[in-house]
Scaffold this motif. Structure first.
Motif, mmCIF file in Angstrom:
data_model
loop_
_atom_site.group_PDB
_atom_site.id
_atom_site.type_symbol
_atom_site.label_atom_id
_atom_site.label_comp_id
_atom_site.label_asym_id
_atom_site.label_seq_id
_atom_site.Cartn_x
_atom_site.Cartn_y
_atom_site.Cartn_z
ATOM 1 N N ASN A 117 11.979 13.321 16.165
ATOM 2 C CA ASN A 117 11.496 14.597 16.709
ATOM 3 C C ASN A 117 10.812 15.479 15.664
ATOM 4 N N GLU A 118 9.864 14.872 14.968
ATOM 5 C CA GLU A 118 8.907 15.675 14.198
ATOM 6 C C GLU A 118 7.803 16.032 15.206
ATOM 7 N N GLU A 119 6.557 15.737 14.955
ATOM 8 C CA GLU A 119 5.512 15.962 15.961
ATOM 9 C C GLU A 119 5.640 14.916 17.080
ATOM 10 N N ASP A 120 6.035 13.698 16.678
ATOM 11 C CA ASP A 120 6.302 12.632 17.643
ATOM 12 C C ASP A 120 7.805 12.347 17.652
ATOM 13 N N HIS A 121 8.230 11.564 18.633
ATOM 14 C CA HIS A 121 9.665 11.226 18.688
ATOM 15 C C HIS A 121 10.103 10.499 17.426
ATOM 16 N N LEU A 122 9.214 9.605 16.950
ATOM 17 C CA LEU A 122 9.516 8.848 15.738
ATOM 18 C C LEU A 122 8.344 8.912 14.763
ATOM 19 N N ARG A 123 8.645 9.259 13.551
ATOM 20 C CA ARG A 123 7.657 9.111 12.483
ATOM 21 C C ARG A 123 8.308 8.198 11.449
ATOM 22 N N ILE A 124 7.804 6.973 11.369
ATOM 23 C CA ILE A 124 8.380 5.969 10.469
ATOM 24 C C ILE A 124 7.485 5.919 9.232
ATOM 25 N N GLN A 125 8.075 6.003 8.055
ATOM 26 C CA GLN A 125 7.263 5.984 6.842
ATOM 27 C C GLN A 125 7.843 5.015 5.831
ATOM 28 N N ALA A 126 6.955 4.212 5.215
ATOM 29 C CA ALA A 126 7.381 3.356 4.100
ATOM 30 C C ALA A 126 6.544 3.704 2.877
ATOM 31 N N LEU A 127 7.141 3.606 1.703
ATOM 32 C CA LEU A 127 6.536 4.128 0.471
ATOM 33 C C LEU A 127 6.953 3.245 -0.696
ATOM 34 N N LEU A 128 5.963 2.756 -1.465
ATOM 35 C CA LEU A 128 6.265 1.987 -2.686
ATOM 36 C C LEU A 128 5.390 2.495 -3.830
ATOM 37 N N GLY A 129 5.821 2.301 -5.062
ATOM 38 C CA GLY A 129 5.001 2.670 -6.217
ATOM 39 C C GLY A 129 3.861 1.686 -6.402
ATOM 40 N N GLY A 130 2.740 2.144 -6.953
ATOM 41 C CA GLY A 130 1.611 1.255 -7.242
ATOM 42 C C GLY A 130 0.795 0.928 -6.002
ATOM 43 N N PHE A 131 -0.153 0.011 -6.188
ATOM 44 C CA PHE A 131 -1.112 -0.344 -5.142
ATOM 45 C C PHE A 131 -0.599 -1.566 -4.407
ATOM 46 N N GLN A 132 0.173 -1.366 -3.331
ATOM 47 C CA GLN A 132 0.717 -2.505 -2.595
ATOM 48 C C GLN A 132 0.873 -2.146 -1.122
ATOM 49 N N LEU A 133 -0.282 -1.866 -0.504
ATOM 50 C CA LEU A 133 -0.281 -1.478 0.903
ATOM 51 C C LEU A 133 0.234 -2.605 1.795
ATOM 52 N N GLN A 134 -0.052 -3.863 1.448
ATOM 53 C CA GLN A 134 0.414 -4.986 2.280
ATOM 54 C C GLN A 134 1.939 -5.058 2.294
ATOM 55 N N GLN A 135 2.543 -4.869 1.104
ATOM 56 C CA GLN A 135 4.002 -4.900 1.027
ATOM 57 C C GLN A 135 4.598 -3.732 1.812
ATOM 58 N N VAL A 136 3.954 -2.580 1.709
ATOM 59 C CA VAL A 136 4.420 -1.419 2.459
ATOM 60 C C VAL A 136 4.318 -1.702 3.960
ATOM 61 N N PHE A 137 3.221 -2.357 4.340
ATOM 62 C CA PHE A 137 3.032 -2.677 5.757
ATOM 63 C C PHE A 137 4.123 -3.627 6.255
#
Lengths: 370, 370
Positions: A117-137
């Motif tokens: 219950n932020e703006e949407d019912h669910l706001r899911i966030q993943a976060l890692l150090g460095g350039f690794q968008l695939q791993q975050v995904f």
């Protein structure tokens, strides 16, 4: 886990170097998701929000990654704790303003955070150090698939995921990287880069996302569109653009070291001198000077084992973290700026002067002999 | 004495503290004098200027104070030597531009300087450290009486001494004090002071006199009028006003230390940090930061035996002095700024950080316990 215990540990994304860690501070993806046939949090009445919370919260808590998580209603968190989570990029400023009817669940290593219950019912966030968008995904996708299995997401075959704000409809995904770009800043190329990035449909923002100022030469680059493209396409496009910015930043640094070495030395030397000897400093100036120290580390002018120290300072000098460190509640901005200066002096007291100043005790060379 | 030998020694007015030496850097008086029935230097032909030079120079050299003096024609001095004399306030910028037909004679301790064929046939100047205009007047008056005895001064019973510029007619005297006013600057009272001083007929100028900018919080206060008042009246008036400015500066410093101590600490700490760690610095910034260090000395934040060191730096960091130190002739401004930074780092390498930062290795105190 209790908030105090949780907050005593640094975020994992700050520890150690990720890929391209000299330039990419962190990679982040968030999904916006909603429960079918329930009003969005901004439209729902209190009991409707509570109903959604009661459906969603236990499912989120049961995520395998959420073992030993911080799981807390926004009405149970104090102002300071909320602000600490904002400064660590674990909840949004908007979520910090929420109370009863909203909650947050965060993995102990602070890599996966789910706001309810932020703006949407669910706001899911993943976060890692460095350039690794695939791993975050991978991380976020795994969590999302688990949740989608247990919850009835609002989804349209034609549009994709439905969200409170039309700018998120479709994938509901915002992927971003926080880039440290002192080389492009010092060579005055930031406006050009922002302009080019905007033209190809990506956004460049300051350290705390939408509507915030760039400080410490930190720029967040993210996708703007969520509709009409697959997650894969969005990520590929973003990765390609970020790779190009990384190349530009590397070239800018090389060029500065080659053609304007003294300017680089002067910038880093002054940053060191001010941080270690000032008696008052605000967040913005401190972040900008820390950016120069970070560049100095990347250039080998400081011993490399100070890297984590410096990276942590970017978070630790922010108002709530300072207030927590000094265990005080009432600080006006002047008092805070004094404590910040004191804190930085203490933290950096063992950082030696940049190596290019080591000659300062030698007699200056005679330029005629050079 | 040869110029090289002369210039190797620092000016005596820089050594040791004169009265009110924390605020009054130096006291200076100059007399403008001319020889009867000879055209002023600006009007005379070359042979007429040479004729005056041949009359005046031997008499000046024979002054008892001028034993072992530097006595040199302006055509025999190199550009660098001239500029060094300007930076030490021993000749004017205008005189530095002169060549054949002009000369300068300066006592070895650099207290009395006599320019021949500057704007007037004779420009006699005496200079001492601290607030001691009466002592300076004794020195210059003694020299002037000796010269008046041997030379036929242009003098009108009605007007007084006749001079090339009407603004000097009468006493031909310009008396001034160089004041270091960081307290008034930091409390933003300088414009008010300049305004008041101007209203009562005195002038406030920058570090190099007329038409120059204030740097390093150094302000030269001098009389404007030379006609209709005796030397004694002019000096009394000037002394009274300067005494008042000294009081204002003392009050401003006390008030800053009492009410804005952290601001004072911050200003001095930053000055120290930048001066000891920058890689490039221009004259103006260096003087302004040295001003803060000088204030720090006055406040007891640095060991007092560094005082002369700092005072000498005000002169030594100027372009010609730097060029002489590095024994080089071709320096562009960028190169000079780098060498200046290097020079200051070397000179200040033994200056400890300001005492109020000594706590930096201690854990920061908890403000709740204060």
């Amino acid at each position: 886990m209790k908030p105090a215990e949780f907050l005593a540990k640094p975020s994992q994304w700050l520890i150690g170097d990720g890929p391209e860690g000299n330039i990419v501070v962190s990679s982040r993806i968030r999904f916006a998701r909603n429960i079918k046939c329930k009003p969005f949090p901004g439209w729902g009445k209190r009991n409707e929000r509570l109903e959604v919370l009661h459906i969603v919260w236990p499912v989120v808590e049961n995520l395998p990654q959420m073992h030993d998580a911080l799981s807390v209603g926004m009405d149970s968190l104090g102002m300071l704790e909320k602000q600490l989570l904002v400064e660590r990029h674990l909840i949004s400023r908007e979520h910090a303003a929420k109370s009863i009817g909203s909650a947050v669940v965060i993995t102990p290593e602070q890599t996966l955070s789910i706001m309810i219950n932020e703006e949407d019912h669910l706001r899911i966030q993943a976060l890692l150090g460095g350039f690794q968008l695939q791993q975050v995904f991978s991380i976020i996708n795994q969590a999302d698939e688990y949740l989608e299995d247990k919850l009835d997401y609002a989804f349209s075959e034609q549009l994709g995921y439905l969200t409170a704000c039309p700018t998120n409809v479709g994938t509901g995904m915002r992927a971003s990287a926080m880039l440290h770009l002192p080389g492009l800043f010092m060579s005055e190329q930031i406006p050009k880069i922002i302009n080019s990035v905007n033209k190809i449909g990506l956004a460049v923002r300051g350290i705390h996302g939408e509507g915030t100022e760039a400080m410490g030469n930190l720029f967040q680059v993210s996708n703007q569109t969520t509709l009409g493209e697959s997650e894969e396409d969005i990520l590929n496009h973003l990765q390609k653009v970020i790779s190009q910015i990384i190349e530009h930043e590397k070239n800018a640094r090389l060029s500065l070291l080659e053609k304007r070495l003294n300017f680089v030395h002067d910038t880093i030397g002054r940053a060191y001198g001010i941080l270690l000897h000032c008696a008052s400093i605000n967040s913005k100036e401190a972040l900008n000077l820390l950016s120069s120290i970070k560049l100095g580390l990347d250039c080998g002018f400081f011993p490399s084992h100070f890297r984590q120290f410096i990276d942590e300072l970017f978070i630790e000098i922010q108002p709530a973290h300072l207030q927590k460190f000094f265990n005080t509640t009432k600080l006006n901005p002047q008092e805070r700026d004094c404590l910040r200066a004191q804190f930085i002096r203490q933290k950096l007291s063992h950082l030696p002067p940049p190596s290019f100043l080591h000659s300062s005790n030698q007699p200056p060379p005679n330029p005629q002999n050079n």
